[in-house]
Scaffold this motif. Sequence first.
Motif, PDB file in Angstrom:
ATOM      1  N   LYS A 156      12.885  45.523  23.053  1.00 30.14           N
ATOM      2  CA  LYS A 156      13.839  45.083  23.790  1.00 30.14           C
ATOM      3  C   LYS A 156      13.888  43.527  24.020  1.00 30.14           C
ATOM      4  O   LYS A 156      12.769  43.002  23.981  1.00 30.14           O
ATOM      5  CB  LYS A 156      13.874  45.664  25.125  1.00 30.14           C
ATOM      6  N   VAL A 157      15.055  42.890  23.924  1.00 35.23           N
ATOM      7  CA  VAL A 157      15.034  41.447  23.994  1.00 35.23           C
ATOM      8  C   VAL A 157      15.981  40.958  25.020  1.00 35.23           C
ATOM      9  O   VAL A 157      17.397  41.440  25.099  1.00 35.23           O
ATOM     10  CB  VAL A 157      15.530  40.958  22.640  1.00 35.23           C
ATOM     11  N   SER A 158      15.599  39.996  25.995  1.00 38.03           N
ATOM     12  CA  SER A 158      16.569  39.338  26.815  1.00 38.03           C
ATOM     13  C   SER A 158      16.258  37.776  26.735  1.00 38.03           C
ATOM     14  O   SER A 158      15.141  37.450  26.457  1.00 38.03           O
ATOM     15  CB  SER A 158      16.265  39.733  28.279  1.00 38.03           C
ATOM     16  N   ASP A 159      17.427  36.995  26.387  1.00 34.40           N
ATOM     17  CA  ASP A 159      17.128  35.694  26.192  1.00 34.40           C
ATOM     18  C   ASP A 159      18.070  34.656  27.096  1.00 34.40           C
ATOM     19  O   ASP A 159      19.250  35.237  27.545  1.00 34.40           O
ATOM     20  CB  ASP A 159      17.109  35.618  24.906  1.00 34.40           C
ATOM     21  N   THR A 160      17.573  33.367  26.755  1.00 32.60           N
ATOM     22  CA  THR A 160      18.754  32.313  27.564  1.00 32.60           C
ATOM     23  C   THR A 160      18.746  31.411  26.367  1.00 32.60           C
ATOM     24  O   THR A 160      18.062  31.644  25.188  1.00 32.60           O
ATOM     25  CB  THR A 160      18.027  31.726  28.613  1.00 32.60           C
TER      26      THR A 160
ATOM     27  N   TYR B 198       3.990  29.161  18.474  1.00 28.41           N
ATOM     28  CA  TYR B 198       3.294  28.084  19.409  1.00 28.41           C
ATOM     29  C   TYR B 198       4.033  28.391  20.793  1.00 28.41           C
ATOM     30  O   TYR B 198       4.977  28.702  20.727  1.00 28.41           O
ATOM     31  CB  TYR B 198       3.498  26.633  18.902  1.00 28.41           C
ATOM     32  N   GLY B 199       3.200  28.428  21.925  1.00 29.74           N
ATOM     33  CA  GLY B 199       3.666  28.573  22.950  1.00 29.74           C
ATOM     34  C   GLY B 199       4.033  29.880  23.485  1.00 29.74           C
ATOM     35  O   GLY B 199       4.395  29.946  24.832  1.00 29.74           O
ATOM     36  N   ASP B 200       3.843  30.995  22.760  1.00 24.59           N
ATOM     37  CA  ASP B 200       4.113  32.325  23.096  1.00 24.59           C
ATOM     38  C   ASP B 200       3.082  32.714  24.305  1.00 24.59           C
ATOM     39  O   ASP B 200       1.798  32.396  24.272  1.00 24.59           O
ATOM     40  CB  ASP B 200       4.121  33.358  21.869  1.00 24.59           C
ATOM     41  N   ILE B 201       3.605  33.280  25.422  1.00 29.01           N
ATOM     42  CA  ILE B 201       2.857  33.733  26.315  1.00 29.01           C
ATOM     43  C   ILE B 201       2.989  35.577  26.283  1.00 29.01           C
ATOM     44  O   ILE B 201       4.045  35.967  26.373  1.00 29.01           O
ATOM     45  CB  ILE B 201       3.253  33.412  27.486  1.00 29.01           C
ATOM     46  N   ILE B 202       1.629  36.039  25.975  1.00 27.00           N
ATOM     47  CA  ILE B 202       1.782  37.237  25.535  1.00 27.00           C
ATOM     48  C   ILE B 202       0.987  38.241  26.834  1.00 27.00           C
ATOM     49  O   ILE B 202       0.015  37.641  27.186  1.00 27.00           O
ATOM     50  CB  ILE B 202       1.011  37.772  24.379  1.00 27.00           C
ATOM     51  N   THR B 203       1.853  39.192  27.450  1.00 26.22           N
ATOM     52  CA  THR B 203       1.234  40.176  28.649  1.00 26.22           C
ATOM     53  C   THR B 203       1.066  41.385  28.272  1.00 26.22           C
ATOM     54  O   THR B 203       2.338  41.908  27.952  1.00 26.22           O
ATOM     55  CB  THR B 203       2.100  39.723  29.884  1.00 26.22           C
ATOM     56  N   VAL B 204      -0.232  41.957  28.102  1.00 26.49           N
ATOM     57  CA  VAL B 204      -0.404  43.239  28.275  1.00 26.49           C
ATOM     58  C   VAL B 204      -0.194  43.932  29.541  1.00 26.49           C
ATOM     59  O   VAL B 204      -0.933  43.727  30.392  1.00 26.49           O
ATOM     60  CB  VAL B 204      -1.709  43.582  27.405  1.00 26.49           C
ATOM     61  N   LEU B 205       0.911  44.671  29.936  1.00 24.72           N
ATOM     62  CA  LEU B 205       1.500  44.692  31.288  1.00 24.72           C
ATOM     63  C   LEU B 205       0.336  45.867  31.795  1.00 24.72           C
ATOM     64  O   LEU B 205      -0.016  46.888  31.044  1.00 24.72           O
ATOM     65  CB  LEU B 205       2.630  45.306  31.454  1.00 24.72           C
TER      66      LEU B 205
ATOM     67  N   SER C  18       9.431  30.511  24.306  1.00 26.83           N
ATOM     68  CA  SER C  18       9.994  29.514  24.735  1.00 26.83           C
ATOM     69  C   SER C  18      10.671  28.941  23.243  1.00 26.83           C
ATOM     70  O   SER C  18       9.735  28.743  22.225  1.00 26.83           O
ATOM     71  CB  SER C  18       9.062  28.151  24.986  1.00 26.83           C
ATOM     72  N   LEU C  19      11.756  28.945  22.900  1.00 25.68           N
ATOM     73  CA  LEU C  19      12.452  28.278  21.741  1.00 25.68           C
ATOM     74  C   LEU C  19      12.322  26.891  21.476  1.00 25.68           C
ATOM     75  O   LEU C  19      12.780  26.432  20.435  1.00 25.68           O
ATOM     76  CB  LEU C  19      14.040  29.046  21.833  1.00 25.68           C
ATOM     77  N   ASP C  20      11.925  26.193  22.842  1.00 25.18           N
ATOM     78  CA  ASP C  20      11.733  24.909  22.648  1.00 25.18           C
ATOM     79  C   ASP C  20      10.421  24.434  22.081  1.00 25.18           C
ATOM     80  O   ASP C  20      10.078  23.207  21.661  1.00 25.18           O
ATOM     81  CB  ASP C  20      12.037  23.904  23.675  1.00 25.18           C
ATOM     82  N   ALA C  21       9.352  25.505  22.191  1.00 29.63           N
ATOM     83  CA  ALA C  21       8.127  25.381  21.812  1.00 29.63           C
ATOM     84  C   ALA C  21       7.731  25.352  20.175  1.00 29.63           C
ATOM     85  O   ALA C  21       6.964  24.669  19.714  1.00 29.63           O
ATOM     86  CB  ALA C  21       7.256  26.230  22.627  1.00 29.63           C
ATOM     87  N   SER C  22       8.270  26.185  19.701  1.00 28.00           N
ATOM     88  CA  SER C  22       8.381  26.512  18.066  1.00 28.00           C
ATOM     89  C   SER C  22       9.403  26.573  17.385  1.00 28.00           C
ATOM     90  O   SER C  22      10.365  27.381  17.544  1.00 28.00           O
ATOM     91  CB  SER C  22       7.418  28.103  18.045  1.00 28.00           C
TER      92      SER C  22
ATOM     93  N   LYS D 259      12.552  29.415  16.887  1.00 29.29           N
ATOM     94  CA  LYS D 259      13.869  29.168  16.994  1.00 29.29           C
ATOM     95  C   LYS D 259      14.528  29.573  15.654  1.00 29.29           C
ATOM     96  O   LYS D 259      15.439  30.213  15.988  1.00 29.29           O
ATOM     97  CB  LYS D 259      13.780  27.673  17.337  1.00 29.29           C
ATOM     98  N   PHE D 260      13.817  29.428  14.787  1.00 27.00           N
ATOM     99  CA  PHE D 260      14.551  29.822  13.555  1.00 27.00           C
ATOM    100  C   PHE D 260      14.896  31.095  13.284  1.00 27.00           C
ATOM    101  O   PHE D 260      16.022  31.584  12.922  1.00 27.00           O
ATOM    102  CB  PHE D 260      13.859  29.139  12.145  1.00 27.00           C
ATOM    103  N   GLU D 261      13.728  31.852  13.751  1.00 29.28           N
ATOM    104  CA  GLU D 261      13.790  33.322  13.590  1.00 29.28           C
ATOM    105  C   GLU D 261      15.010  33.817  14.634  1.00 29.28           C
ATOM    106  O   GLU D 261      15.523  34.695  13.941  1.00 29.28           O
ATOM    107  CB  GLU D 261      12.441  33.970  14.105  1.00 29.28           C
ATOM    108  N   ALA D 262      14.855  33.249  15.849  1.00 27.20           N
ATOM    109  CA  ALA D 262      15.965  33.880  16.674  1.00 27.20           C
ATOM    110  C   ALA D 262      17.350  33.340  16.242  1.00 27.20           C
ATOM    111  O   ALA D 262      18.160  34.441  16.221  1.00 27.20           O
ATOM    112  CB  ALA D 262      15.545  33.102  17.889  1.00 27.20           C
TER     113      ALA D 262
END
Length: 318
Positions: free
Chosen positions: A167-171, A197-204, A135-139, A143-146
């Motif tokens: 691979k990156v997909s974003d809004t 902060y707020g990153d959700i990491i999923t090892v698929l 979430s670019l609103d969480a950190s 947001k700066f890196e993006a």
Amino acid sequence: KTSDLQTTDPDELIHSGDLIEVDVLGSTEFDWRGNVTPEGFLGGFSFTKEAVFAVCESEESVAARIAEEYKSFLNQPKVIVRILDRSNRPISRLFGAVNSPQRFRIKREVWLNELLIIAGGITEKASGEIRILRSLDASCAGKFEASAKDDKTKKENDGSSSGEFVKVSDTSHSKILTLKISDLLKGNAESNPRIYYGDIITVLEAEPIYVTGAVENPSKIDLRSELTVSRAIASSGGLSKGAEVHNVMVFRRTGNETEAIKIDLAQITSGSAEDLVLRAFDIIDVPGKGGRSSKYPPVIQIESVNTSKAEPPLRIID
């Protein structure tokens, strides 16, 4: 106006969950203390005509904006804004095919590989990919890196950005990073991103396919990339005596319909037919001697799924 993201350490900017104090020098009537809402506003702050948005802004810039509003009823107000508590910033989560799913309260710079080690490492159920929902609103740092990467891509404009490994997909409010575990293990830096902060990491986790009928070891197999019918049968111990190699069936669920695909293993072995690449939840049924191809998939006993809603442990990264 130069963005606070460009002039200040992003971690020092105001984040959702922060406890904020607004202090008007020489007065207590218009002082305020409260938290920043998940939407980014000073929650319950009612001294201005409009709600004060504060996320990813500096204490000084928010103070200047409030002081400007206060001028309508105070004479030359001097306002100081302070972050009193940063401990309620969004929690990051790591779950999926790891030995010990975790929640993290991040207080320093940390990278993906460190969190995977804390979680006890990746399990054999992993599909080979890791997905990070950011979430670019969480950190503000995220947001700066993006923003910095977007600017760099626009300047280069040659299509050769870091997408080879990630691979990156974003809004406008979030992005999804998808990376390969193999690249991370090889030490590729782009496959070991900083976690915010707020990153959700999923090892698929690998999704299953099923091999039934005349094979040595009928079984469920975790689907890996480019798994074919012949490889899946080999993984199940190979064909048993009397298997009808010309009448193998693959049952594939598509929407509300089940497609039955007939496979001739003899033609695949001779190279005269293409080896079908399997999809998640495909069922391979190998008929025995004298058996006919079934029009309907066999009944598969599905393993029970743990539906526990207990939260994983919270670790402090400081």
